[in-house]
Design a protein around this motif. Structure first.
Motif, PDB file in Angstrom:
ATOM      1  N   LEU A 152       4.502   0.294  10.693  1.00  0.00           N
ATOM      2  CA  LEU A 152       4.173   0.592   9.362  1.00  0.00           C
ATOM      3  C   LEU A 152       3.683   2.391   9.175  1.00  0.00           C
ATOM      4  CD1 LEU A 152       2.512  -2.441   7.700  1.00  0.00           C
ATOM      5  CD2 LEU A 152       4.295  -1.674   6.861  1.00  0.00           C
ATOM      6  N   LYS A 153       2.933   2.264  10.208  1.00  0.00           N
ATOM      7  CA  LYS A 153       2.327   3.966  10.401  1.00  0.00           C
ATOM      8  C   LYS A 153       3.487   4.891  10.657  1.00  0.00           C
ATOM      9  CE  LYS A 153      -1.772   4.211  12.599  1.00  0.00           C
ATOM     10  NZ  LYS A 153      -2.542   4.369  13.978  1.00  0.00           N
TER      11      LYS A 153
ATOM     12  N   ARG B  35       5.711   5.212   7.593  1.00  0.00           N
ATOM     13  CA  ARG B  35       5.034   6.135   6.690  1.00  0.00           C
ATOM     14  C   ARG B  35       5.330   7.471   6.939  1.00  0.00           C
ATOM     15  NH1 ARG B  35       0.210   3.429   6.189  1.00  0.00           N
ATOM     16  NH2 ARG B  35      -0.720   4.813   7.573  1.00  0.00           N
ATOM     17  N   ARG B  36       4.976   7.869   8.205  1.00  0.00           N
ATOM     18  CA  ARG B  36       4.974   9.276   8.620  1.00  0.00           C
ATOM     19  C   ARG B  36       6.534   9.567   8.510  1.00  0.00           C
ATOM     20  NH1 ARG B  36       2.914   9.073  14.501  1.00  0.00           N
ATOM     21  NH2 ARG B  36       0.890   8.177  13.609  1.00  0.00           N
TER      22      ARG B  36
ATOM     23  N   ALA C  43       7.161  10.420   4.853  1.00  0.00           N
ATOM     24  CA  ALA C  43       6.650  11.975   4.708  1.00  0.00           C
ATOM     25  C   ALA C  43       7.542  13.063   5.070  1.00  0.00           C
ATOM     26  CB  ALA C  43       5.163  11.914   5.183  1.00  0.00           C
TER      27      ALA C  43
ATOM     28  N   ARG D  16       0.768  -1.205   0.038  1.00  0.00           N
ATOM     29  CA  ARG D  16       0.084  -0.176   0.057  1.00  0.00           C
ATOM     30  C   ARG D  16       0.786   1.390   0.082  1.00  0.00           C
ATOM     31  NH1 ARG D  16      -3.132  -0.705   4.572  1.00  0.00           N
ATOM     32  NH2 ARG D  16      -3.556  -2.940   4.156  1.00  0.00           N
ATOM     33  N   MET D  17       2.098   1.236   0.569  1.00  0.00           N
ATOM     34  CA  MET D  17       2.878   2.373   0.670  1.00  0.00           C
ATOM     35  C   MET D  17       3.613   2.387  -0.768  1.00  0.00           C
ATOM     36  SD  MET D  17       4.132   1.876   4.654  1.00  0.00           S
ATOM     37  CE  MET D  17       5.821   2.546   4.198  1.00  0.00           C
TER      38      MET D  17
ATOM     39  N   TRP E 278       5.800   0.037  -2.184  1.00  0.00           N
ATOM     40  CA  TRP E 278       6.995  -0.627  -2.092  1.00  0.00           C
ATOM     41  C   TRP E 278       6.722  -2.316  -2.982  1.00  0.00           C
ATOM     42  CZ3 TRP E 278      11.059  -0.542   2.292  1.00  0.00           C
ATOM     43  CH2 TRP E 278      11.075   0.581   2.981  1.00  0.00           C
TER      44      TRP E 278
END
Ligand SMILES: Cc1ncc(COP(=O)(O)O)c(C=O)c1O
Length: 412
Positions: free
Chosen positions: A388-389, A392-393, A396, A317-318, A320
């Motif tokens: 994962l969260k 992702r942060r 970003a 979903r990211m 990769w």
């Protein structure tokens, strides 16, 4: 006493041992934890789930008996070795006598290291797949041998490279180190591949070690073949097994080596000088694990499979590129281009510093691992989602800083 500091000088072989990269990542992790930070650890393949209850109970029961406090039977108890022999007969159709062709080790890492010391020395050459779990390279380096890396590729390509190297070296390689299912990449081997290796070993006169630490950690119905299933394998090589992963007994230090009697005799001889074997209570508990814990392995593997799926879905979903592994305790993933330019070690440091997530940089497995990360499936599903969260942060944040020209590398 003189004021001059005493000169402590290491042996020459120490110059061939770079600092253990995972030790450095672990150190940062521990420092953060001491400061009270919650680091989610996807770095090391160190199971957090407990060993089977009946195994721990047996350990406690035997540990209070003073008879088990004496030096144990070096090389392993007869009953444990017999159990390992039975396991090979039932699971792989391989007949071992359970005496001269089995030896117990203080984990497979110890066994691999000492076997290399028994088999190799200056002037010898070893072929090792690349990337590699560090001890596959450094056991040979410590023994003083030369290591040549063989890129892990298709079976055909891999065999071709070995063939070419054997033909072009004089003297030819003495040993080929294998590790299937492979750590870190999750690469698998077929029975046909093992058969080809045996054929080549006989023709070109090399010995074989297969590290089979992940023999039971397999997914989606996949069953990993043993190297010893190949006809003639007992003449050319050995296989190492471990209790660390299948039974969550990593800290107990129990493993074994099976196969060629002469190689095992060499390992026994060198171990005779270095150690006295494994605490008897651990060996007896190991028998219980092998006899009674197939169900616990299935439950543990089901947990790993769910964690694998959560991690694969999240990373996909990211954006990769993810290849879903069929075995092992890890995901081996390419770092997206934007971040891979900083190198896998730096990216791992960024994830630790900005996301509180520990990951293993691909470069820790040799230069062929550069551009990759290895993520262990040892945290529970919720913590994997949280990791994962946080990753992702952090990415970003890196994106924003790069766009604004304010990005600077985190320092360890
Ligand atoms: C491929 C491989 N071999 C051996 C080991 C070490 O196993 P043991 O705990 O039996 O020494 C590991 C541990 O991560 C591993 O990944």
């Amino acid at each position: 006493m003189s004021d001059k500091p005493h000169k402590i000088k290491y042996a020459e072989r120490m110059q061939h041992l770079p600092p253990y990269l995972f030790g450095m990542i672990n150190k940062i992790k521990m420092e953060k934890r001491w400061q009270g930070e919650d680091v989610i650890d996807l770095g090391m393949g160190n199971p957090i789930d407990p060993a089977p209850q009946q195994v721990t109970e047996k350990l406690c029961q035997v540990a209070i008996d003073p008879k088990s406090h004496r030096y144990p039977e070096a090389g392993g108890m007869k009953n444990l070795k017999r159990e390992i022999g039975l396991y090979y007969r039932e699971n792989y159709g391989v007949e071992l006598n359970g005496a001269d062709d089995v030896i117990c080790t203080i984990g497979s890492k110890e066994g691999i290291s000492h076997l290399c010391l028994a088999l190799l020395g200056p002037g010898d050459t070893v072929l090792v797949p690349a990337p590699a779990f560090p001890i596959h390279v450094y056991a040979a380096v410590i023994a003083g041998a030369n290591v040549l890396r063989v890129s892990l590729s298709s079976e055909e390509q891999f065999l071709k490279q070995i063939h070419t190297m054997c033909r072009s070296l004089c003297p030819g390689p003495k040993l080929v180190m294998l590790n299937y299912p492979h750590n870190p990449t999750g690469t698998l081997a077929t029975r046909e591949f093992f058969q080809e290796i045996v054929k080549m070993a006989r023709q070109l006169d090399f010995m074989v070690i297969n590290d089979f630490a992940y023999s039971r950690v397999t997914y989606d119905g996949y069953v990993a073949p043993s190297f010893l299933e190949a006809e003639g394998s007992l003449e050319v090589g050995v296989e190492f097994g471990s209790f660390s992963k299948s039974y969550n007994m990593a800290g107990w230090r129990l493993g074994y080596c099976v196969g060629n009697q002469k190689m095992i005799q060499g390992l026994a001889q060198i171990k005779g000088y270095y150690d006295y074997g494994i605490f008897s209570a651990i060996q007896v508990a190991g028998i219980v694990a092998m006899r009674d814990c197939d169900d616990t392995i299935s439950e543990q593997v089901a947990l790993y499979q769910k964690r694998r799926d959560v991690l694969c879905e999240g990373l996909t979903r990211m954006g990769w590129e993810v290849e879903i592994p069929k075995a092992g305790m890890f995901l081996w993933v390419k770092i997206p281009r934007l971040y891979s330019q900083m190198g896998s070690v730096q990216f791992a440091i960024e994830m630790m510093e900005r996301a509180n997530v520990a990951v293993a940089p691909g470069a820790g497995f040799g230069q062929e691992g550069e551009g990759y990360l290895r993520l262990a499936l040892v945290e529970n599903e919720n913590r994997i989602r949280q990791a994962l969260k946080q990753m992702r942060r952090a990415m970003a944040e890196i994106d924003r800083e790069m766009a604004a020209g304010t990005f600077s590398l985190a320092t360890a």
